[in-house]
Structures are given as C-alpha cells and as structure tokens.
Write an enzyme that holds these catalytic residues in place. Sequence first.
Site, mmCIF file in Angstrom:
data_model
loop_
_atom_site.group_PDB
_atom_site.id
_atom_site.type_symbol
_atom_site.label_atom_id
_atom_site.label_comp_id
_atom_site.label_asym_id
_atom_site.label_seq_id
_atom_site.Cartn_x
_atom_site.Cartn_y
_atom_site.Cartn_z
ATOM 1 N N GLN A 17 0.803 -1.223 0.000
ATOM 2 C CA GLN A 17 0.000 0.000 0.000
ATOM 3 C C GLN A 17 0.838 1.276 0.000
ATOM 4 O OE1 GLN A 17 -2.593 -1.773 3.292
ATOM 5 N NE2 GLN A 17 -4.108 -0.598 2.154
ATOM 6 N N ARG B 71 3.934 0.070 13.038
ATOM 7 C CA ARG B 71 3.670 -1.254 12.462
ATOM 8 C C ARG B 71 3.769 -1.155 10.945
ATOM 9 N NH1 ARG B 71 -1.998 -4.076 11.254
ATOM 10 N NH2 ARG B 71 -1.121 -5.936 10.302
ATOM 11 N N HIS C 86 1.172 -9.215 4.477
ATOM 12 C CA HIS C 86 -0.039 -8.382 4.473
ATOM 13 C C HIS C 86 -0.597 -8.380 3.041
ATOM 14 C CE1 HIS C 86 -2.103 -4.742 6.543
ATOM 15 N NE2 HIS C 86 -2.728 -4.922 5.406
ATOM 16 N N ASN D 267 -1.651 -10.863 8.183
ATOM 17 C CA ASN D 267 -2.667 -9.845 8.419
ATOM 18 C C ASN D 267 -4.009 -10.299 7.858
ATOM 19 O OD1 ASN D 267 -3.463 -6.959 9.091
ATOM 20 N ND2 ASN D 267 -4.113 -7.126 6.963
ATOM 21 N N GLU D 268 -4.997 -10.334 8.712
ATOM 22 C CA GLU D 268 -6.388 -10.569 8.327
ATOM 23 C C GLU D 268 -6.575 -11.774 7.398
ATOM 24 O OE1 GLU D 268 -8.153 -6.912 6.942
ATOM 25 O OE2 GLU D 268 -7.927 -5.955 8.890
ATOM 26 N N ASN E 93 -7.821 -5.970 14.532
ATOM 27 C CA ASN E 93 -8.129 -4.863 13.620
ATOM 28 C C ASN E 93 -9.635 -4.630 13.680
ATOM 29 O OD1 ASN E 93 -5.455 -5.148 12.897
ATOM 30 N ND2 ASN E 93 -5.858 -5.815 10.799
ATOM 31 N N TYR F 1 -12.870 -1.986 12.652
ATOM 32 C CA TYR F 1 -13.346 -0.822 11.905
ATOM 33 C C TYR F 1 -14.823 -0.504 12.108
ATOM 34 C CZ TYR F 1 -8.928 -0.622 9.448
ATOM 35 O OH TYR F 1 -7.586 -0.487 9.166
ATOM 36 N N GLU G 14 -5.094 -2.186 14.165
ATOM 37 C CA GLU G 14 -5.627 -1.265 13.140
ATOM 38 C C GLU G 14 -6.955 -0.706 13.615
ATOM 39 O OE1 GLU G 14 -6.068 -2.600 9.062
ATOM 40 O OE2 GLU G 14 -4.154 -3.674 9.174
ATOM 41 N N TRP H 147 -4.861 3.038 11.673
ATOM 42 C CA TRP H 147 -4.707 2.807 10.243
ATOM 43 C C TRP H 147 -5.119 4.099 9.562
ATOM 44 C CZ3 TRP H 147 -2.312 -0.750 7.418
ATOM 45 C CH2 TRP H 147 -2.398 -0.571 6.028
ATOM 46 N N GLU I 287 -5.575 1.980 -1.238
ATOM 47 C CA GLU I 287 -6.592 1.272 -0.448
ATOM 48 C C GLU I 287 -7.214 0.141 -1.286
ATOM 49 O OE1 GLU I 287 -7.398 0.749 2.454
ATOM 50 O OE2 GLU I 287 -9.469 0.092 2.361
#
Length: 494
Positions: free
Chosen positions: A38, A96, A141, A185-186, A328, A330, A397, A441, A448
């Site tokens: 990213q 991070r 990631h 990650n995720e 994480n 959101y 995040e 984040w 994105e």
Amino acid sequence: MASAPSTAPSTPAYCNWNPEDASFPEQFAWGASTAAYQIEGGWDADGKGPSVWDTFTHQAGERVFENQTGDVACSSYTLWEEDLKCIKQLGLTHYRFSLSWSRLLPDGTTGFVNQKGVDYYNKVIDSLLDNSVTPMVTLYHFDLPQSLEDQGGWKSHATVEAFDAYAHFCFQTFGDRVQLWLTINEPYIVAELGYEQGTMAPGVKELGTGAYLSAHNMIKAHAAAWHTYDRVFRKQQGGLVSIALNSDWAEPFQPHSLADQEAVNRHIGFCLDWFATPIFLNGDYPVVMKSRISAMSKKQGYPSSRLPEFTEEEKMTIKGTADFFALNYYTTRKIKHQDYLDSQPSRAGDTEAEQVMDLSWPVATGSSWLAVVPWGLRNLLKYIKDTYNHPIIYITENGFSQSDPAPLDDSQRWEYFRLTLQEILKAIYIDGVRVKGYFVWSLLDNFEWTCGYSSRFGLFHVDYENPALPRVPYKSATEYAKVIANNRPVNSHE
Ligand code: GAL
C-alpha cells in the site's frame, strides 16, 4: 459505591468516572500502521519479484478503482526518511509495517535472497530504533509472491512450508532488533475476498470451498511460524509472535429475536472465531462452523463437509500459538437471520446471517462499508477478554477514511478517533480488558486495495499529483500527537 474490577489497572472509582479525564496505562503503545504494497511502490525495483497484487492490478479489468496500481504508491521504498519524519512528528512509540515477501525473496523461497530488500528493511528498523520507536512487523499483508500463487497459493500446502521458511529467514535476519511480530494480516479477508469471492488478489472465485481451504493453510502456516520462533529464536531474542485478526462487532437486528441472536453468534463465529478459536483455544474450528457447514454440505450433495478437518496432531500444534491478541477493528453491523435457499454453496450462505447497516450510524466518507460505531470496539474487546482467556490485546488497526479530495481539517474524523479512544479507556478501566496498544490505520494516505487512491485513511495527506509525493498532516495527526504526548485524550479547550 462500586469498585473497579480487580483486573482493571488501578484508577479512581468509576461511579463518577469520566473517560475525558482518564489517562492510558503507563507504557501504552501508541502506533500507526502501514502495509508494504500500500505504501512502498518500487514494485520491480532492485530485484523485487512480483506479488499477487502486482499481477492483479496489472491485469486489465475494472477490478480496482480507475485501474490504479501500487507501482508507485507513496514511494516509501525511496522516501522512507519522509515517513520517518511523520512518525517523529506524531511522537509514535510504535510503528507497524509489513515486509514485502517478494522484495526479500523474489520467488518466495529462500533459494535466492535479494540483499537490496534486506538492506531496505534494515534501514527502516535501525532508524526506528535510533529514534526510540519500537517496530511491530507483519510478515505477510496480502502480497503473496506470485511464484507461490502459480503453484496454488494458499490453497496449497506448499505455501505453508514456504511461509515457515520465510518466517525463519525474517526472524534470523531482523529478530535481533524486532520483538513484536505478526505472521499474517487478516486471514479472513485473504480467504473470503482473495480465494472465495475473488474481488481481491489473487482473484480466485471458488464459492463454498476457496475460503475454507485457504484459511486452513494460513492457520497451519501461522502455527508453523510461531513454533519456529518458539523453538529456535525465542530464548535468544525474547520477542512475541501473533496474528492480526479483523472483526466487526455485531448486534442482533431485533434485540429480542432468538434467531437474530443466533445469527450474530454465527456472524462472529465465521469471522473472528474461525481463526481465534483454533489459535487461542483448542486447535479446532468453532462448533458452530463445523456443524453448520457439515449440514449445508450434506444438503447440497457433497460427500463430506466443505470445511477441511485438522488432524489431532495438527490441533495440538495449532492450539496456543499466539503470545498476544492483535485486533483490527473498523465497524459494527446489525445481523438478521436469513434462511439460505440458494443451491450455490458459499461461505456467506453458510452463515445464514444477513448484515444490515443501521442508518443512524454515520458512515466514513471514503468507505461505504465503514459505519462509525466506536462503542462496538468496546463490546468486541470485552468479548475477546471473556472468550479468549483475558489476553493482552493490541489494537493493530483502527481508522476512518475520507473520500478524495480530503480536507486537511478533518475535524469530523478526529471526533471519531476521540470517541474511539474513550471507548478503549472504558474497556480498560471499567471492563478490565488488557489493552496494551492502539495503532491508527494508517500513517499515510495509501493504496486502499480495490478503492485505489480514492479512499484516504492517512494521518498524513499524500499529494499523488506532485512527483515529490509530499506528506502533510491532517488535523487528526496534530490531535493524535497531543494524545500521545499526554498519554490521554485532550479536550478541545485544553
Ligand atoms: C484492513 C487492511 C488494511 C487497510 C484497512 C482499511 O482490512 O488490513 O490494509 O486497507 O483494512 O480498509
């Protein structure tokens, strides 16, 4: 007068307690997060091999907003010193970031090491430490080396072995200075969007099986890497290894409907618990997943469940392979029970849970999915405490996006951050949750994923039209720096 629960750090009794006046515990980790694809750019610089995101964005099609790519992104590969200035300006205690696997190992294997990649990350790590910033490093990631995808990617057991060897290489190369590691990650997003719906790289669409199979291998890969650290490096390096799990909070659409409450359990069961139950509890999938997928598979004429099984030996290997909980968060959803009548199998169908947005919740301007619900984080933290044996939790995040063009005065967005920090204080002092750190984040506006550069999550604005890619603080950056300096939320009048 009620007294604080014994597990909470000592604080004034909270009957009149106001989170506006509370401080975070000492040594609280204040961070921001990024990911290699990213921000780095330099997609083929200095011997880097391609990743699945390079391939995905280079293929024609409308899969990414305006066919944008991460080829240049924020050019952090060449502009690391600019990122470091942002980190120092914020006063972060932690940063991070992720390693690009194919920058270090161009074909994904340790057969060939790209020294230029090693030099780059050594520079990042050393300069963080020189500035008293603790690195938290994510090994993977979303950007799997393309050569591994060509051999089946996360659907193949070979990737489990390749990941373990890569992790060993990273611990050996950087572990003398890095003590906080995240393996993957995720995995939920990789499984669901990468191998089931195919809307993210590598774009594999295998409804009903792709997510389960890829997740199965990611859980094994994580466990293998954790054991490698534990066996070979922990004694000498003394670090901690975990996995970053994402989850929404969920509430029943009709609070008194048993069917909706059960749908909430399935929604969380098929997301957070899918990974957290095996890793933190018992080495196996949640009962609700096993029974539901088995029943649905039978109905759909499969000879056995579409959910793969772990052997007893694998269960023993997976159980207990995280040294802290990395979350994480959101958003939050209202969940409705929904009978799944379609004969086409899918992970989403297996849950028989429909997600609904509550129209009273504000939505971040840059992401239509991001309903702003700060109290959802508190509930989720409490759920993790109660379900997963009261772990130490880092919120790895959390953030809110603005659409492009994004105003530098993002007061509304800062208000979301401020309310979120208050909810974390309540989780710490009222609910006794062991939250040890918070990472925004993101440090910078960046690529994105399928939204390209149209969605801006940064504390620093990046002007992509200007070849120098200047980083300029949003108001949220200035406010976050005050919070960090004071170790507590600061009222606007202070
Ligand atoms: C997460 C992901 C990040 C970032 C963020 C905002 O799922 O780990 O890379 O894109 O979402 O959407």
